[in-house]
Every structure is written in structure tokens, then in C-alpha cells.
Motif scaffolding. Structure first.
Motif, PDB file in Angstrom:
ATOM      1  N   LEU A   1      23.581  43.779  36.712  1.00 26.90           N
ATOM      2  CA  LEU A   1      24.121  42.799  37.646  1.00 26.90           C
ATOM      3  C   LEU A   1      24.587  43.527  38.896  1.00 26.90           C
ATOM      4  CD1 LEU A   1      26.296  40.818  35.084  1.00 26.90           C
ATOM      5  CD2 LEU A   1      24.244  39.939  36.210  1.00 26.90           C
ATOM      6  N   GLU A   2      24.184  43.047  40.057  1.00 22.56           N
ATOM      7  CA  GLU A   2      24.600  43.668  41.313  1.00 22.56           C
ATOM      8  C   GLU A   2      25.729  42.857  41.935  1.00 22.56           C
ATOM      9  OE1 GLU A   2      22.967  44.794  45.781  1.00 22.56           O
ATOM     10  OE2 GLU A   2      21.575  44.026  44.261  1.00 22.56           O
ATOM     11  N   CYS A   3      26.858  43.490  42.178  1.00 23.86           N
ATOM     12  CA  CYS A   3      27.979  42.835  42.844  1.00 23.86           C
ATOM     13  C   CYS A   3      27.620  42.607  44.317  1.00 23.86           C
ATOM     14  CB  CYS A   3      29.240  43.678  42.726  1.00 23.86           C
ATOM     15  SG  CYS A   3      30.635  43.092  43.704  1.00 23.86           S
ATOM     16  N   VAL A   4      27.739  41.360  44.771  1.00 24.31           N
ATOM     17  CA  VAL A   4      27.430  41.069  46.174  1.00 24.31           C
ATOM     18  C   VAL A   4      28.674  40.669  46.969  1.00 24.31           C
ATOM     19  CG1 VAL A   4      25.032  40.469  45.745  1.00 24.31           C
ATOM     20  CG2 VAL A   4      26.779  38.683  45.601  1.00 24.31           C
ATOM     21  N   SER A   5      29.745  40.263  46.282  1.00 24.06           N
ATOM     22  CA  SER A   5      30.983  39.944  46.987  1.00 24.06           C
ATOM     23  C   SER A   5      32.150  39.913  46.005  1.00 24.06           C
ATOM     24  CB  SER A   5      30.889  38.596  47.715  1.00 24.06           C
ATOM     25  OG  SER A   5      30.758  37.525  46.796  1.00 24.06           O
ATOM     26  N   VAL A   6      33.342  40.195  46.538  1.00 24.82           N
ATOM     27  CA  VAL A   6      34.594  40.089  45.781  1.00 24.82           C
ATOM     28  C   VAL A   6      35.551  39.264  46.637  1.00 24.82           C
ATOM     29  CG1 VAL A   6      36.503  41.312  44.684  1.00 24.82           C
ATOM     30  CG2 VAL A   6      34.217  42.342  44.696  1.00 24.82           C
ATOM     31  N   LEU A   7      35.871  38.057  46.180  1.00 25.87           N
ATOM     32  CA  LEU A   7      36.643  37.114  46.978  1.00 25.87           C
ATOM     33  C   LEU A   7      38.024  36.900  46.364  1.00 25.87           C
ATOM     34  CD1 LEU A   7      36.738  34.907  49.252  1.00 25.87           C
ATOM     35  CD2 LEU A   7      35.926  33.292  47.509  1.00 25.87           C
ATOM     36  N   PRO A   8      39.115  37.159  47.121  1.00 32.23           N
ATOM     37  CA  PRO A   8      40.453  36.880  46.598  1.00 32.23           C
ATOM     38  C   PRO A   8      40.678  35.374  46.477  1.00 32.23           C
ATOM     39  CG  PRO A   8      40.579  37.586  48.893  1.00 32.23           C
ATOM     40  CD  PRO A   8      39.146  37.766  48.467  1.00 32.23           C
ATOM     41  N   GLU A   9      41.277  34.943  45.371  1.00 33.02           N
ATOM     42  CA  GLU A   9      41.509  33.520  45.119  1.00 33.02           C
ATOM     43  C   GLU A   9      42.999  33.169  45.112  1.00 33.02           C
ATOM     44  OE1 GLU A   9      39.287  31.223  44.908  1.00 33.02           O
ATOM     45  OE2 GLU A   9      37.395  32.138  44.272  1.00 33.02           O
ATOM     46  N   ALA A  10      43.803  34.029  44.475  1.00 33.38           N
ATOM     47  CA  ALA A  10      45.231  33.807  44.303  1.00 33.38           C
ATOM     48  C   ALA A  10      45.843  35.165  43.963  1.00 33.38           C
ATOM     49  CB  ALA A  10      45.480  32.789  43.185  1.00 33.38           C
ATOM     50  N   PRO A  11      47.179  35.268  43.841  1.00 36.15           N
ATOM     51  CA  PRO A  11      47.763  36.556  43.482  1.00 36.15           C
ATOM     52  C   PRO A  11      47.154  37.140  42.208  1.00 36.15           C
ATOM     53  CG  PRO A  11      49.480  35.030  44.166  1.00 36.15           C
ATOM     54  CD  PRO A  11      48.200  34.241  44.113  1.00 36.15           C
ATOM     55  N   ASN A  12      46.606  38.357  42.316  1.00 39.59           N
ATOM     56  CA  ASN A  12      45.980  39.066  41.187  1.00 39.59           C
ATOM     57  C   ASN A  12      44.748  38.350  40.634  1.00 39.59           C
ATOM     58  OD1 ASN A  12      47.789  41.336  41.002  1.00 39.59           O
ATOM     59  ND2 ASN A  12      49.320  39.920  40.179  1.00 39.59           N
ATOM     60  N   VAL A  13      44.118  37.501  41.425  1.00 38.29           N
ATOM     61  CA  VAL A  13      42.927  36.763  40.993  1.00 38.29           C
ATOM     62  C   VAL A  13      41.811  36.956  42.012  1.00 38.29           C
ATOM     63  CG1 VAL A  13      41.952  34.514  40.391  1.00 38.29           C
ATOM     64  CG2 VAL A  13      44.348  35.006  39.866  1.00 38.29           C
ATOM     65  N   VAL A  14      40.633  37.323  41.535  1.00 38.19           N
ATOM     66  CA  VAL A  14      39.471  37.450  42.409  1.00 38.19           C
ATOM     67  C   VAL A  14      38.257  36.789  41.744  1.00 38.19           C
ATOM     68  CG1 VAL A  14      40.283  39.619  43.421  1.00 38.19           C
ATOM     69  CG2 VAL A  14      38.716  39.670  41.469  1.00 38.19           C
ATOM     70  N   THR A  15      37.324  36.371  42.592  1.00 36.75           N
ATOM     71  CA  THR A  15      36.020  35.925  42.117  1.00 36.75           C
ATOM     72  C   THR A  15      34.991  36.980  42.487  1.00 36.75           C
ATOM     73  OG1 THR A  15      36.477  33.550  42.217  1.00 36.75           O
ATOM     74  CG2 THR A  15      34.176  34.219  42.393  1.00 36.75           C
ATOM     75  N   VAL A  16      34.279  37.468  41.479  1.00 36.89           N
ATOM     76  CA  VAL A  16      33.232  38.466  41.691  1.00 36.89           C
ATOM     77  C   VAL A  16      31.881  37.765  41.561  1.00 36.89           C
ATOM     78  CG1 VAL A  16      32.253  40.663  40.964  1.00 36.89           C
ATOM     79  CG2 VAL A  16      34.719  40.248  40.704  1.00 36.89           C
ATOM     80  N   CYS A  17      31.089  37.864  42.586  1.00 39.59           N
ATOM     81  CA  CYS A  17      29.771  37.227  42.600  1.00 39.59           C
ATOM     82  C   CYS A  17      28.689  38.277  42.361  1.00 39.59           C
ATOM     83  CB  CYS A  17      29.545  36.524  43.930  1.00 39.59           C
ATOM     84  SG  CYS A  17      27.959  35.673  44.052  1.00 39.59           S
ATOM     85  N   PHE A  18      27.794  37.976  41.409  1.00 41.96           N
ATOM     86  CA  PHE A  18      26.704  38.883  41.079  1.00 41.96           C
ATOM     87  C   PHE A  18      25.356  38.219  41.380  1.00 41.96           C
ATOM     88  CE2 PHE A  18      30.080  40.072  38.039  1.00 41.96           C
ATOM     89  CZ  PHE A  18      30.166  41.441  38.270  1.00 41.96           C
TER      90      PHE A  18
END
Length: 360
Positions: A18-35
Motif C-alpha cells: 500500500l502506498e501512502c498518498v496523504s496524511v490528513l489531521p482530523e482531530a486531536p491525535n487523530v489522522v486519516t491515512v489514504c493509501f
């Protein structure tokens, strides 16, 4: 005509990284990682399923299982939304180290917690914290079909600022009829007025949020103590628990990457096919009833008058003393722990277990 083998080769499989294409902050200590898949192959999974990532942490590798927060209706990418707890190792490593362009090995997808296996006209999604992720996947999948829906979407968080996907879901709710959002927080953010629900999710809130909850297919995800309280609340209200589903899986080992564990609920809840007996000692009346019937309902059927008010376990009007036997009680603040220690129960939200004797 495309063969099954050829069709399988058209979608991503876990023999490809899986290739990571983005890491988006959502909330404190929460991120969305898009592959995405390096080959460009789309992803094939059911909304609500999970994937296991192999993380190259120091002393690793470490295997961590995450629910997919994106929808199969958008197959060009696959996202996981993760929250780092104080003792997190794998999730903390992702947040601090994973960058676009990096690759990880993934196994799956897998899991039974999906709306596609339980199609219904009405859904009730109940989640707490990052348990919102499979609900987001299932809701997006339904939304992307473009048809009106009937979803009561409940999410509980510590503060409004910690509600994950809040803006995205509210935007979706403006574009489709039937997506009813309900937020519950423990406390408001400083200097930010909050007009929604506040406190701990309970039966009273459930009745206000979804008066027709008995007609809905329920999906629940969150910490185990939260899910247990939801199960007890529903069972205490006579909900058919065959229509209750919760996310339940264990992180697989490397050699068991496709392990699927069916949900197992170990609650000692009242059962429809089990009978109980209540002795109203002060009235000289003994009656039999199903365990799923409340003491208040059984008393009314037997002609025993017990004062009552809210019938949600909040006002305390139906408080009576139990002198023998056991009950299953799920209340909403209408009785104190000291009163319970003294043998008191609330008749409206207590289910008899075996033989029970009451003073009244």
C-alpha cells in the motif's frame, strides 16, 4: 467474458504493498491515512471491514488492525482513520513517521461488521470516539448510491472538537434526505456554546433520538464498556438482539492475516424464552412472566399497582424494595448506589431473573 482469475487480477490484493498518498489531521491525535496501490488497481471490500497493517517499528514488525473509513464506492483509494491513545505504539508510529510516498504491507480486507450482510430499510448507527470509522464507511457507501436513506447516526465524544468527520457528515446530510445526525458530548469546548446532547448515552437519549429504534438494524462500535452499555440499554427496552451488530475482531498475526472473528457477546442479558416468577409479598400475588418483561409490566398484568412516571429509569417514581432474588436493571439515574445496596430497584427498567420477591 472475463474469467474469475482475470477479474481478481483487476483489483488490489495483499501481495502488493500500500502506498501512502496523504496524511490528513482530523482531530486531536487523530489522522486519516489514504493509501493507493502502486499499480493503480482499485480496492474491493465491504463497508465496515478492516485491514491489518505491518508496521516497521523498532524491534518490529508490529501488526495492527484498523477499520477502513473510506467507502468501496470510491475504490481508487483506501483510507484508515486512526486515533493514538496514551499507550499507543503502532498508531503513534504512523502519526509520527508515515509520509506520502512510503509503502506498507497490508493484509485483508476482512470482517463481518458490514451493512451489506444486513440490508435494511432503517439503520441506527451508534459509535463512540474512533468507533465512528466503520459507520462513516457504511454511510458514505449508502450516500454514494444517490438514493434517500433512513439512518439515525449517533456519535459520542468527549468534546465537540473531538467529533471525527463532523463537517463531512453534516455536508452529506445537506445533500440527501434521511441522514439524521445526533452528537453526544461529555462536556463543551471552552467558550464554545453547545446545544446538542450532553452526558452519557442512555435509554432516554435513545428514545428521543430514534423513537422507532425497535424497527431499525443497529450497528455499534466503540470501547467495550460503551458497547456493553448500549447492548444493555437495547435489551432492557425489548430490542431484538438478533438485529444488533458490533465490531469485534482480534489483530491477526502475520501468518493469520485473514483471520475473521465473529462477534461474541458475553452479557448475561434477559432471554425471551426463559420464564421468571415474581412474588408481590405485600399484595399476596405471585405471577409468572418472561425475563424480557419488566417488573412494572408484570405488575400491571397481575393487577398490582406500582406508581410510575417516565418509564426510562430516570424519575425514580417506580422505586420498590426487593427482598429476594435477582433482577437485571439498566437505569438512567433514578436510583442511587446506596439504594441499590439496600435492595431497591426501579420496576420500569428491571427484568426478573428466576424467582424474585418484592415488598409491595
Amino acid at each position: 467474458m472475463v474469467s474469475k482469475q482475470a477479474a481478481a487480477e483487476l483489483v488490489w490484493t495483499d501481495d502488493e504493498p500500500l502506498e501512502c498518498v496523504s496524511v490528513l489531521p482530523e482531530a486531536p491525535n487523530v489522522v486519516t491515512v489514504c493509501f493507493q496501490s502502486p499499480s493503480g488497481r482499485p480496492f474491493n471490500f465491504h463497508p465496515g471491514q478492516f485491514i491489518t497493517l505491518e508496521l516497521p517499528v523498532p524491534g518490529g514488525p508490529l501488526y495492527r488492525t484498523y477499520t477502513i473509513s473510506s467507502s468501496p464506492s470510491r475504490p481508487k483509494s483506501l483510507s484508515v482513520t486512526i486515533k493514538a491513545q496514551a499507550d499507543s505504539i503502532g498508531t503513534r508510529w504512523i502519526i509520527e513517521n508515515l509520509q506520502p510516498g512510503a509503502t506498507l504491507k497490508g493484509s485483508g480486507p476482512a470482517g463481518h461488521f458490514t451493512s451489506t450482510q444486513h440490508p435494511a430499510e432503517k439503520y441506527l448507527f451508534i459509535s463512540a470516539g474512533s468507533g465512528i470509522t466503520p459507520m462513516m464507511s457504511m454511510t458514505t457507501d449508502i450516500y454514494d448510491h444517490g438514493r434517500n436513506c433512513d439512518i439515525v447516526f449517533v456519535n459520542c465524544a468527549r468534546r465537540p472538537s473531538e467529533i471525527i468527520f463532523k463537517r463531512r457528515l453534516e455536508h452529506m446530510a445537506t445533500r440527501i434526505d434521511g441522514l439524521d445526525l445526533k452528537w453526544v458530548v461529555q462536556e463543551p469546548d471552552p467558550y464554545q456554546p453547545w446545544t446538542g446532547y450532553q452526558g452519557r448515552f442512555n435509554q432516554l437519549m435513545l428514545g428521543l433520538m430514534a423513537p422507532d429504534y425497535l424497527e431499525r438494524e443497529v450497528f455499534c462500535c466503540g470501547p467495550e464498556n460503551f458497547m456493553q452499555s448500549v447492548r444493555e440499554a437495547l435489551a432492557g427496552l425489548g430490542f431484538d438482539m438478533e438485529r444488533y451488530h458490533q465490531e469485534s475482531f482480534h489483530a491477526p498475526q502475520a501468518s493469520e492475516a485473514k483471520l475473521i472473528v465473529a462477534p461474541q457477546h458475553h452479557d448475561d442479558l434477559p432471554e425471551m424464552n426463559v420464564m421468571a416468577e415474581i412474588n408481590f409479598a405485600g399484595s399476596g400475588i405471585t405471577t409468572s412472566c418472561h425475563e424480557t418483561e419488566t417488573v412494572l409490566a408484570a405488575a400491571r398484568s397481575a393487577g398490582v399497582a406500582i406508581p410510575s412516571g417516565c418509564t426510562f429509569g430516570i424519575c425514580g417514581s417506580c422505586k420498590i424494595r426487593k427482598t429476594a432474588g435477582e433482577v437485571h436493571m439498566v437505569h438512567n439515574g433514578g436510583i442511587t448506589e446506596d439504594e441499590i445496596e439496600e435492595g431497591y430497584i426501579l420496576a420500569c427498567c428491571s427484568n426478573p431473573r428466576g424467582n424474585v420477591t418484592l415488598e409491595i
